[in-house]
Scaffold this motif. Structure first.
Motif, short mmCIF file in Angstrom:
data_model
loop_
_atom_site.label_atom_id
_atom_site.label_comp_id
_atom_site.label_asym_id
_atom_site.label_seq_id
_atom_site.Cartn_x
_atom_site.Cartn_y
_atom_site.Cartn_z
N ALA A 189 -156.00 45.82 -104.21
CA ALA A 189 -155.30 45.46 -102.99
C ALA A 189 -156.47 44.67 -101.86
O ALA A 189 -156.16 44.03 -101.17
CB ALA A 189 -154.48 46.56 -102.71
N ALA A 194 -154.60 41.14 -101.58
CA ALA A 194 -154.32 40.71 -100.37
C ALA A 194 -154.38 40.46 -99.76
O ALA A 194 -152.68 40.02 -98.89
CB ALA A 194 -155.82 41.26 -99.87
N GLN A 247 -155.18 40.92 -93.75
CA GLN A 247 -154.58 42.27 -94.71
C GLN A 247 -154.93 43.25 -95.41
O GLN A 247 -154.44 43.96 -96.03
CB GLN A 247 -153.73 41.11 -95.65
CG GLN A 247 -152.73 40.16 -94.98
CD GLN A 247 -152.89 39.04 -94.60
OE1 GLN A 247 -154.45 38.67 -93.94
NE2 GLN A 247 -151.96 37.64 -95.09
N GLY A 251 -155.71 46.75 -94.99
CA GLY A 251 -155.17 47.93 -95.77
C GLY A 251 -156.17 48.86 -96.35
O GLY A 251 -155.61 49.78 -96.92
N LYS A 254 -155.63 53.04 -95.13
CA LYS A 254 -155.22 53.78 -95.59
C LYS A 254 -156.15 54.53 -97.24
O LYS A 254 -155.48 55.37 -96.98
CB LYS A 254 -153.93 53.38 -96.29
CG LYS A 254 -152.50 52.54 -95.37
CD LYS A 254 -151.67 51.74 -95.87
CE LYS A 254 -150.71 51.03 -95.22
NZ LYS A 254 -149.55 50.69 -95.74
#
Length: 461
Positions: A189, A194, A247, A251, A254
């Motif tokens: 990711a 991504a 993105q 990301g 998190k």
């Protein structure tokens, strides 16, 4: 009168102490108090052979790397020269005057081998963060997140346009290390997964780096250095390398919040960030995690023609409807469906509509929907979380948070101007991650040394 000419007279024996020649207020004296490398040998035991020639002490290599990153010595060749010449560096690295400095090639062999396989640098960073927590520099109540572009060691002249690039034609067996790392991160990711949008150019030497013009100047290949900091003293509690696109940067938030929760049991009361992190899914996740989003909402619902925006309509959560300034209802569904698949799903974007006959007779139609028969409003899945962020933005605490957010930007300025990390020396996602982790470790050690300096010993006559 003029004194005699000074000439070095070689002596047969010298009485010399490094301890006496390192100033009491030297930065390395304060840093040395917080560097605990006692567990390194046991941590790396499984990555060394039981036979063969003895290796260079891993603690010595780590101490030399810390010297390089704390004082902005970017070249490992130069680092070896500086440690050889500088008495304070020798003292910090536990080298006597007669001890030899390791060759610069030793760093590459260990970095690409046992250091990376064992995740030693991450372990070193975590140890430093744990020491900051122990010394009371981290409360974990307020955290801030941001990312900064660091230029990759790649050149546009050695790149391919996106229409000609095909990763499937690369043979991993014959590819350089950075290219193999790129292939290994295509589904991650933070890198390949991504975004589905392919960059305009892809570097041959470091294809995982992102071609970007985010600085509003000439485009270049880069990685994003993501920092999660505690705002009490600006301590970096986590760091992550990603592609230089929004993105991937969002990301990584998190990932870092979950990691600090698992490792240090830190769960912030609020998270401070800029508008790039104010997307609906991000805000929804933070609210679900019981973290107050002190983040400007990423909102494109505004209108430039002077007509009423969605903010002018009142949301009635109890009846699942909007109320326009004239008091009329905008509903998503006006009857009960026997088929549940046709009713409200609770996911995705919902559209609320006013009745056509009501809008046509409304005196405020020119202010509301002059070019449509009836007014329509869309509501996203995480609109409740967006409203939470909007309400927080009206508080005095939000004003304080926006000032605290500058601490992240100050750390990036220190990283580039003082530590000299404007351009990466290592290639590939692993190389970028190694450099970012070492730089963050050095910044935390310097923070500890600044807040808790070493006590000064009185000089003896």
């Amino acid at each position: 009168m003029m004194g005699p000419r000074q000439e070095a007279q070689p002596a047969l024996f010298y009485e010399f102490s490094l301890e006496d020649h390192v100033p009491q207020d030297h930065l390395l004296r304060s840093i040395d108090r917080f560097v605990d490398l006692s567990s390194i040998r046991s941590y790396l035991a499984d990555f060394y052979s039981h036979t063969g020639r003895p290796s260079v002490d891993p603690e010595l290599l780590i101490r030399m790397l810390l010297v390089g990153y704390c004082f902005g010595i970017r070249s490992e060749r130069r680092l070896c020269e500086e440690v050889h010449l500088n008495l304070a560096y020798r003292w910090f690295c536990r080298l006597d005057l007669s001890d030899c400095v390791p060759d610069h090639s030793t760093f590459s062999k260990n970095r690409h081998g046992r250091f990376r396989e064992s995740e030693l640098l991450r372990h070193l960073f975590d140890t430093t963060v744990a020491r900051c927590i122990e010394e009371g520099l981290v409360s974990g109540q307020r955290m801030a997140i941001d990312a900064s572009l660091i230029e990759a060691d790649a050149n546009k002249q050695n790149s391919t346009p996106k229409e000609d690039w095909d990763a499937g034609q690369i043979d991993p067996a014959n590819a350089p290390r950075a290219v193999r790392e790129y292939l290994a991160t295509l589904d991650e990711a933070a890198f390949g997964a991504a975004s589905e949008v392919q960059p305009k150019f892809t570097s041959h030497s470091d294809p995982a780096s992102q071609w970007t013009a985010a600085r509003k100047g000439p485009a270049f290949f880069s990685y994003s250095d993501n920092y999660l900091i505690d705002t009490d003293h600006g301590v970096i509690v986590d760091v992550e390398a990603t592609r230089s696109i929004r993105q991937a940067e969002v990301g990584s938030t998190k990932t870092m919040l979950k990691r600090v929760k698992a490792k240090f049991d830190l769960h912030p009361e609020r998270l401070i960030a800029d508008t790039a992190y104010g997307t609906a899914p991000m805000l929804g996740w933070l609210v679900d995690q019981k973290i107050a989003p002190h983040i400007p909402v990423f909102d494109k619902s505004g209108r430039s023609d002077g007509t009423w925006t969605r903010a002018d309509f009142e949301w009635d959560a109890e009846n699942d409807q909007y109320i326009c300034p004239e008091g009329h209802e905008l509903k998503q569904f006006r009857r009960n469906y026997s088929d549940p698949n046709r009713g409200p799903s609770g996911k995705g974007t919902a559209r609320y509509r006013a009745l056509k006959e009501v809008c046509q007779a409304c005196p405020s139609k020119p202010k509301c929907c002059p070019n449509a028969d009836a007014r329509k409003i869309t509501r996203e899945e995480h609109e409740d979380a967006r409203q939470v962020a909007r309400d927080i933005a009206k508080t005095d605490q939000y004003v304080i948070s926006m000032k605290l957010r500058k601490k992240v930007e100050m750390l990036f300025a220190h990283l580039k101007r003082i530590l000299g990390l404007n351009r990466l020396r290592l290639r590939g996602p692993c190389g970028a991650n190694d450099e970012f982790i070492l730089a963050a470790t050095a910044q935390n050690l310097r923070k500890l040394a600044k807040v808790l300096p070493a006590p000064q010993k009185p000089r003896t006559a």
